[in-house]
Design an enzyme around this catalytic site. Structure first.
Site, mmCIF file in Angstrom:
data_model
loop_
_atom_site.group_PDB
_atom_site.id
_atom_site.type_symbol
_atom_site.label_atom_id
_atom_site.label_comp_id
_atom_site.label_asym_id
_atom_site.label_seq_id
_atom_site.Cartn_x
_atom_site.Cartn_y
_atom_site.Cartn_z
ATOM 1 N N GLY A 170 2.269 -7.908 -1.663
ATOM 2 C CA GLY A 170 1.062 -7.726 -0.872
ATOM 3 C C GLY A 170 1.187 -8.094 0.589
ATOM 4 C CB THR A 182 8.771 0.658 -3.972
ATOM 5 O OG1 THR A 182 7.516 0.401 -3.336
ATOM 6 C CG2 THR A 182 9.762 -0.414 -3.575
ATOM 7 C CB CYS A 219 3.005 -1.126 2.014
ATOM 8 S SG CYS A 219 2.913 -2.585 0.977
ATOM 9 C CG ASN A 227 5.249 -0.411 5.412
ATOM 10 O OD1 ASN A 227 5.263 0.640 4.768
ATOM 11 N ND2 ASN A 227 5.153 -1.590 4.840
ATOM 12 C CE LYS A 278 10.934 1.054 3.755
ATOM 13 N NZ LYS A 278 11.360 -0.357 3.630
ATOM 14 N N GLY A 323 17.112 2.787 -1.141
ATOM 15 C CA GLY A 323 16.655 2.952 -2.513
ATOM 16 C C GLY A 323 17.793 2.828 -3.500
ATOM 17 C CE LYS A 379 7.256 -10.453 3.035
ATOM 18 N NZ LYS A 379 6.441 -9.217 2.892
ATOM 19 N N GLY A 380 7.432 -7.244 6.593
ATOM 20 C CA GLY A 380 6.332 -6.432 7.092
ATOM 21 C C GLY A 380 5.278 -7.298 7.751
#
Length: 304
Positions: free
Chosen positions: A72, A194, A131, A128, A166, A244, A45-46
């Protein structure tokens, strides 16, 4: 010889299949469905410096050929993760990829400083910079090549752990941001996160998501992801992890032909939690039927 084994730079994976960040937590829940040892890796998880409750209100919406999410970055914080979840991930038998998120350069730097002392338990840091579900940081940095190069180079000074950047697809030129990550010292890039999207409730004339917009994922984004992986494969000297819209073994093979050394699977595992079991079986049969090792497919795209 394991026909499914691949390398992402110095990171050896027994399979190209990595569970994508944000879709598997830290693997505990999925371990009730299948043995995580079959996986190449798990992307956590981020994580952020402090715990986050995530966005309020409606955070997920179904769409044609996919879903929108605006969770979030809900997470327990990096200190809790180190104390309570890192050992579980290490003992799972899959490579440990820790997803690092933040709102500023300082956040990323502090995160890596906290994680580096535990590097014997970590295989790679996935930074990341992409996001779309928080109002500051992440994608702001990830859309600016100079910012990407700067933060990557600063993190490179702090650790000898492999650094995977990422990247967001919500840019004009994905090659520019990927090359910036490479110039900063990244060991790999992860493509793609995304796409920005919205759904509207026609009765209320309001967005379905309380955050208004969210990240669009699922099968519909795969052609965009494949194109970006193929573009970056032509200009990069570092590996690419593709993601993706992967839903079956043919998708994995398509990403690898386009230039990916490994892949991340996310949304499809929310629909079918044990999907990696089927993917593994199908990929093994493909390799046997074609007398091929999967790693030999990477970057074999034949352009017209």
């Amino acid at each position: 010889m394991n026909a499914l084994s691949v390398n992402v730079g110095s990171v050896n994976l027994k399979s190209p299949l990595i569970l994508a960040s944000g879709t598997c937590n830290f693997g505990r829940e999925l371990s009730e469905y299948y043995d995580l040892k079959i996986l190449g890796g798990i992307s956590s998880k981020g994580l952020t410096i402090k715990p986050r409750a995530g966005n309020p209100g409606v955070r997920v919406a179904e769409c044609d050929s996919g879903m929108l999410n605006s969770v979030g970055l809900q997470n327990p914080g990096v200190d809790y993760f180190i104390e309570n979840d890192l050992d579980f991930m290490r003992d799972s038998g899959a490579a440990v990829i820790v997803n690092v998120a933040g709102h500023s350069y300082e956040d990323y730097i502090e995160m890596v400083k906290k994680l580096d002392p535990h590097k014997e338990k970590i295989d790679a840091l996935e930074i990341n910079l992409s996001c779309p579900n928080v109002k500051e940081g992440c994608m702001t940095i990830g859309s600016d090549p100079s910012a990407i190069r700067y933060i990557t180079s600063e993190l490179r000074k702090l650790t000898d752990l492999p650094i995977w950047i990422k990247l967001t697809p919500n840019v004009t030129d994905i090659k520019a941001t990927a090359l910036a990550a490479q110039a900063g010292g990244a060991d790999a890039v992860v493509l793609i996160n995304t796409l920005m999207g919205m759904r509207i409730d026609i009765r209320t004339r309001r967005p379905v998501l309380t955050n208004n917009t969210g990240g669009y994922s699922g099968p519909a984004v795969k052609p965009v992801a494949i194109r970006m992986v193929a573009e970056c494969s032509q200009v990069l000297d570092i590996p690419i992890v593709g993601c993706g819209g992967i839903a079956d073994y043919k998708d994995v093979i398509e990403f690898m032909i386009a230039g990916a050394s490994a892949v991340e699977v996310g949304t499809a595992c929310l629909v079918h939690p044990a999907l990696p079991v089927d993917l593994t079986s199908d990929l093994e049969k493909y390799c046997e039927d074609n007398n091929i090792a999967l790693k030999d497919l990477t970057g074999t795209l034949q352009r017209w």
